[in-house]
Write a protein that holds these residues in place. Sequence first.
Motif, PDB file in Angstrom:
ATOM      1  N   ARG A 171      21.619 -31.161 -37.260  1.00  0.00           N
ATOM      2  CA  ARG A 171      22.334 -32.242 -36.580  1.00  0.00           C
ATOM      3  C   ARG A 171      21.608 -32.622 -35.294  1.00  0.00           C
ATOM      4  NH1 ARG A 171      28.364 -30.684 -36.518  1.00  0.00           N
ATOM      5  NH2 ARG A 171      27.743 -30.233 -38.662  1.00  0.00           N
ATOM      6  N   TYR A 208      23.634 -30.145 -45.494  1.00  0.00           N
ATOM      7  CA  TYR A 208      23.472 -28.930 -46.299  1.00  0.00           C
ATOM      8  C   TYR A 208      23.847 -29.160 -47.763  1.00  0.00           C
ATOM      9  CZ  TYR A 208      23.580 -26.442 -41.788  1.00  0.00           C
ATOM     10  OH  TYR A 208      23.322 -26.003 -40.519  1.00  0.00           O
ATOM     11  N   SER A 266      24.277 -24.324 -47.474  1.00  0.00           N
ATOM     12  CA  SER A 266      25.483 -23.795 -46.824  1.00  0.00           C
ATOM     13  C   SER A 266      26.296 -22.998 -47.840  1.00  0.00           C
ATOM     14  CB  SER A 266      26.345 -24.927 -46.256  1.00  0.00           C
ATOM     15  OG  SER A 266      26.874 -25.711 -47.309  1.00  0.00           O
ATOM     16  N   ALA A 302      31.321 -17.991 -44.489  1.00  0.00           N
ATOM     17  CA  ALA A 302      30.620 -19.139 -43.929  1.00  0.00           C
ATOM     18  C   ALA A 302      29.191 -18.741 -43.558  1.00  0.00           C
ATOM     19  CB  ALA A 302      31.344 -19.650 -42.680  1.00  0.00           C
ATOM     20  N   ASP A 303      28.222 -19.517 -44.015  1.00  0.00           N
ATOM     21  CA  ASP A 303      26.831 -19.207 -43.683  1.00  0.00           C
ATOM     22  C   ASP A 303      25.985 -20.463 -43.886  1.00  0.00           C
ATOM     23  OD1 ASP A 303      24.566 -17.696 -42.949  1.00  0.00           O
ATOM     24  OD2 ASP A 303      25.335 -15.943 -44.002  1.00  0.00           O
ATOM     25  N   VAL A 304      24.852 -20.520 -43.217  1.00  0.00           N
ATOM     26  CA  VAL A 304      23.929 -21.645 -43.360  1.00  0.00           C
ATOM     27  C   VAL A 304      22.493 -21.141 -43.270  1.00  0.00           C
ATOM     28  CG1 VAL A 304      25.477 -23.422 -42.408  1.00  0.00           C
ATOM     29  CG2 VAL A 304      23.996 -22.128 -40.864  1.00  0.00           C
ATOM     30  N   HIS A 321      16.810 -14.205 -37.448  1.00  0.00           N
ATOM     31  CA  HIS A 321      18.030 -14.208 -38.264  1.00  0.00           C
ATOM     32  C   HIS A 321      17.610 -13.910 -39.705  1.00  0.00           C
ATOM     33  CE1 HIS A 321      19.618 -17.291 -35.109  1.00  0.00           C
ATOM     34  NE2 HIS A 321      19.589 -16.066 -34.635  1.00  0.00           N
ATOM     35  N   LYS A 367      17.585 -13.356 -43.575  1.00  0.00           N
ATOM     36  CA  LYS A 367      18.365 -13.927 -44.671  1.00  0.00           C
ATOM     37  C   LYS A 367      18.182 -13.085 -45.916  1.00  0.00           C
ATOM     38  CE  LYS A 367      19.260 -17.805 -42.315  1.00  0.00           C
ATOM     39  NZ  LYS A 367      20.588 -18.248 -41.890  1.00  0.00           N
ATOM     40  N   THR A 388      23.351 -13.860 -43.717  1.00  0.00           N
ATOM     41  CA  THR A 388      22.485 -13.853 -42.538  1.00  0.00           C
ATOM     42  C   THR A 388      22.804 -12.642 -41.668  1.00  0.00           C
ATOM     43  OG1 THR A 388      22.460 -16.262 -42.541  1.00  0.00           O
ATOM     44  CG2 THR A 388      21.764 -15.171 -40.498  1.00  0.00           C
ATOM     45  N   PHE A 389      21.774 -11.989 -41.154  1.00  0.00           N
ATOM     46  CA  PHE A 389      21.930 -10.833 -40.263  1.00  0.00           C
ATOM     47  C   PHE A 389      21.156 -11.108 -38.979  1.00  0.00           C
ATOM     48  CE2 PHE A 389      22.280  -9.577 -44.630  1.00  0.00           C
ATOM     49  CZ  PHE A 389      23.431  -8.796 -44.653  1.00  0.00           C
ATOM     50  N   LEU A 390      21.792 -10.871 -37.844  1.00  0.00           N
ATOM     51  CA  LEU A 390      21.165 -11.205 -36.552  1.00  0.00           C
ATOM     52  C   LEU A 390      20.189 -10.120 -36.095  1.00  0.00           C
ATOM     53  CD1 LEU A 390      24.001 -12.704 -34.262  1.00  0.00           C
ATOM     54  CD2 LEU A 390      22.297 -13.872 -35.654  1.00  0.00           C
ATOM     55  N   GLU A 418      21.178  -3.543 -41.447  1.00  0.00           N
ATOM     56  CA  GLU A 418      21.053  -4.764 -42.257  1.00  0.00           C
ATOM     57  C   GLU A 418      20.995  -4.427 -43.746  1.00  0.00           C
ATOM     58  OE1 GLU A 418      17.769  -7.416 -41.223  1.00  0.00           O
ATOM     59  OE2 GLU A 418      17.475  -7.894 -43.348  1.00  0.00           O
ATOM     60  N   ALA A 433      24.315  -3.151 -45.090  1.00  0.00           N
ATOM     61  CA  ALA A 433      25.291  -4.222 -45.299  1.00  0.00           C
ATOM     62  C   ALA A 433      24.911  -5.105 -46.482  1.00  0.00           C
ATOM     63  CB  ALA A 433      25.427  -5.058 -44.026  1.00  0.00           C
ATOM     64  N   GLN A 490      25.785  -3.454 -49.693  1.00  0.00           N
ATOM     65  CA  GLN A 490      27.217  -3.594 -49.988  1.00  0.00           C
ATOM     66  C   GLN A 490      27.533  -4.991 -50.489  1.00  0.00           C
ATOM     67  OE1 GLN A 490      29.422  -2.450 -46.384  1.00  0.00           O
ATOM     68  NE2 GLN A 490      30.070  -0.625 -47.480  1.00  0.00           N
ATOM     69  N   ARG A 491      27.006  -5.988 -49.767  1.00  0.00           N
ATOM     70  CA  ARG A 491      27.346  -7.368 -50.090  1.00  0.00           C
ATOM     71  C   ARG A 491      26.902  -7.753 -51.495  1.00  0.00           C
ATOM     72  NH1 ARG A 491      27.724 -12.230 -46.963  1.00  0.00           N
ATOM     73  NH2 ARG A 491      28.163 -10.908 -45.183  1.00  0.00           N
ATOM     74  N   ASP A 550      31.296  -3.664 -41.476  1.00  0.00           N
ATOM     75  CA  ASP A 550      30.021  -4.392 -41.411  1.00  0.00           C
ATOM     76  C   ASP A 550      30.050  -5.475 -40.329  1.00  0.00           C
ATOM     77  OD1 ASP A 550      27.685  -5.820 -41.733  1.00  0.00           O
ATOM     78  OD2 ASP A 550      28.299  -6.742 -43.628  1.00  0.00           O
ATOM     79  N   GLN A 606      27.118  -6.475 -38.471  1.00  0.00           N
ATOM     80  CA  GLN A 606      25.888  -7.272 -38.448  1.00  0.00           C
ATOM     81  C   GLN A 606      25.942  -8.435 -39.442  1.00  0.00           C
ATOM     82  OE1 GLN A 606      22.714  -4.573 -38.754  1.00  0.00           O
ATOM     83  NE2 GLN A 606      21.168  -5.919 -37.886  1.00  0.00           N
ATOM     84  N   GLY A 607      26.553  -8.200 -40.582  1.00  0.00           N
ATOM     85  CA  GLY A 607      26.636  -9.233 -41.608  1.00  0.00           C
ATOM     86  C   GLY A 607      27.683 -10.295 -41.316  1.00  0.00           C
ATOM     87  N   PHE A 648      26.697 -13.838 -37.613  1.00  0.00           N
ATOM     88  CA  PHE A 648      26.178 -15.204 -37.752  1.00  0.00           C
ATOM     89  C   PHE A 648      27.236 -16.151 -38.309  1.00  0.00           C
ATOM     90  CE2 PHE A 648      23.712 -18.630 -39.794  1.00  0.00           C
ATOM     91  CZ  PHE A 648      22.991 -19.067 -38.698  1.00  0.00           C
ATOM     92  N   ALA A 654      28.017 -20.195 -38.076  1.00  0.00           N
ATOM     93  CA  ALA A 654      28.136 -21.022 -39.286  1.00  0.00           C
ATOM     94  C   ALA A 654      29.528 -21.661 -39.363  1.00  0.00           C
ATOM     95  CB  ALA A 654      27.857 -20.176 -40.529  1.00  0.00           C
ATOM     96  N   LEU A 714      30.067 -25.554 -39.851  1.00  0.00           N
ATOM     97  CA  LEU A 714      30.619 -26.060 -41.107  1.00  0.00           C
ATOM     98  C   LEU A 714      32.065 -26.514 -40.968  1.00  0.00           C
ATOM     99  CD1 LEU A 714      29.199 -23.422 -43.629  1.00  0.00           C
ATOM    100  CD2 LEU A 714      28.295 -25.697 -43.110  1.00  0.00           C
TER     101      LEU A 714
END
Lengths: 303, 303
Positions: free
Chosen positions: A71, A79, A110, A115-117, A145, A147, A161-163, A240, A243, A246-247, B206, B208-209, B212, B216, B220
């Motif tokens: 933007r 997205y 997206s 929520a993630d981008v 970040h 991904k 996304t993980f920071l 990271e 997680a 797990q995800r 979790d 860290q996950g 972000f 987002a 969004l």
Amino acid sequence: MSAAFAAVDWGSSHVRLWLMDAQGEVLAERRSADGMLKAQGKFAAILEDHLSAFGAPEGLPVFACGMVGARQGWVEAPYVAVPTSLDAIFSQAVRVAHDKRPVLILPGLSQGSPADVMRGEETQLAGLVETLQPGAALACLPGTHSKWAELDGERVVGFATFLTGELFAVLREQSILRHSLIDAEPASGPSEPFRAACAEILQDGDLQGRLFGIRAGGLLSGTNANDSAARLSGLLIGAEIFAARQRFAGSNKPVLLVASGTMRALYEAALELAGLQFTHADADLAVRAGLYAAARHYRELWI
Amino acid sequence: MSAAFAAVDWGSSHVRLWLMDAQGEVLAERRSADGMLKAQGKFAAILEDHLSAFGAPEGLPVFACGMVGARQGWVEAPYVAVPTSLDAIFSQAVRVAHDKRPVLILPGLSQGSPADVMRGEETQLAGLVETLQPGAALACLPGTHSKWAELDGERVVGFATFLTGELFAVLREQSILRHSLIDAEPASGPSEPFRAACAEILQDGDLQGRLFGIRAGGLLSGTNANDSAARLSGLLIGAEIFAARQRFAGSNKPVLLVASGTMRALYEAALELAGLQFTHADADLAVRAGLYAAARHYRELWI
């Protein structure tokens, strides 16, 4: 001069450009610190400066990805929502009103829940799927970040996304841990403290309960800055991977690590400690392959 | 004038002083921003200024706790290692060479594995055990660096530090999340986004996950800054409780929450969501009770 198009990876802080031929080979490369944040109001001029340094002919089409489509970028490229085929980032590219040449900006991806981008990594993914074995994979793209994306053929099923890199930087520079970290030299690879921290956090994923221990270790045992920084890096990368495992637990897919240099070495060590199968791909090659695929999608624009 | 001693809580950024009578009642209170970091080389002068404003007589003894006893403080009071009886912080207090009056600095606690330290909270714990039911408890002291301590009668069995408050501050001000957070007003209590985030992270810990996702969600769904900040707060406090629950899992002890104001309300909501039994104690009362116990230990010094 066999240039067919220019490929541009335009991120927040940097821009990289490649002059490419019809076979997707690099003819010339340029980069500068004119990222999206600095380029406000000057996107067209910065682009033309670089192209003119290339000696690029008028009318040469440009395919760009990254924060240039945010933007706050040049023109917003909305997205594409996952799950999606990666072809959609080509067909939904946004054309910039620019009189010198066609400029197309690829959209990011997206995800509604969670929520993630992403902006830029989708183009790497598009480049990677061209070279992947048919089937499924879990791509890991480390960075400020990081991904992780679950791929099924040329579809993106979901991502996270993980920071990681940003947490390393703010904790090292801004938090109480800076007293134990600030003198650290950049890591050259996975040291023993890195591996130990990584193995430890892969047991339970508890990052928050281990951070202050870096300061306490400095106070009680005189742990040096390099070892303290290696420990923080091991904790963050380990958390990271914990997680992400797990995800994407259901996926049971091999990991495709997209990284180079020290980052590659650190993540390879961490993935091994996590017992995950992985292969490797190069990030630069991937983004260029993705932009080359975009260019082929718009072959009618080539000069 | 019935002053028996002065009690001082001397932290990194602030100092608080109470003029106390022989029954441990407060006769007067003062505070200033002359914390340990700012007081370098001026500890004696700052103390005497405050005492003189109290009208404290020469020879009035002073009992102090906190970062004033750190290596960079006035005089180092070496850590007492856990497990330990809290009496040890009295008997191992360090006397400052100061000609106006006796000044005793209480030591902090250290833990070898996992490496951890505290300075100041041990004095609150010493104050708390005086008022506790006999038996065991798990004390939770929220803050910039939250402390959890496992108590058994007047013994500290072990403890853990979580960077909860500091992570909130650096993420809010220094990270990519600042775009979604920086306009947030201070929370007044546990809002619905706080509870939702807390309940979510208590499932798997979790952090860290999920960070972000705050950015987002802003991009969004246009999530507002207050709701985004409440979500970050819920994630951080929830992750702290998730990790503390794991760390002290075997203890099965009721939680003693030492907090006041908004922090108390947030932690009470989070502890309820975690299904933990808890009671409440006041942090200011606790530190004064601990310093009063120290003063009684050195009754021969009273004037």
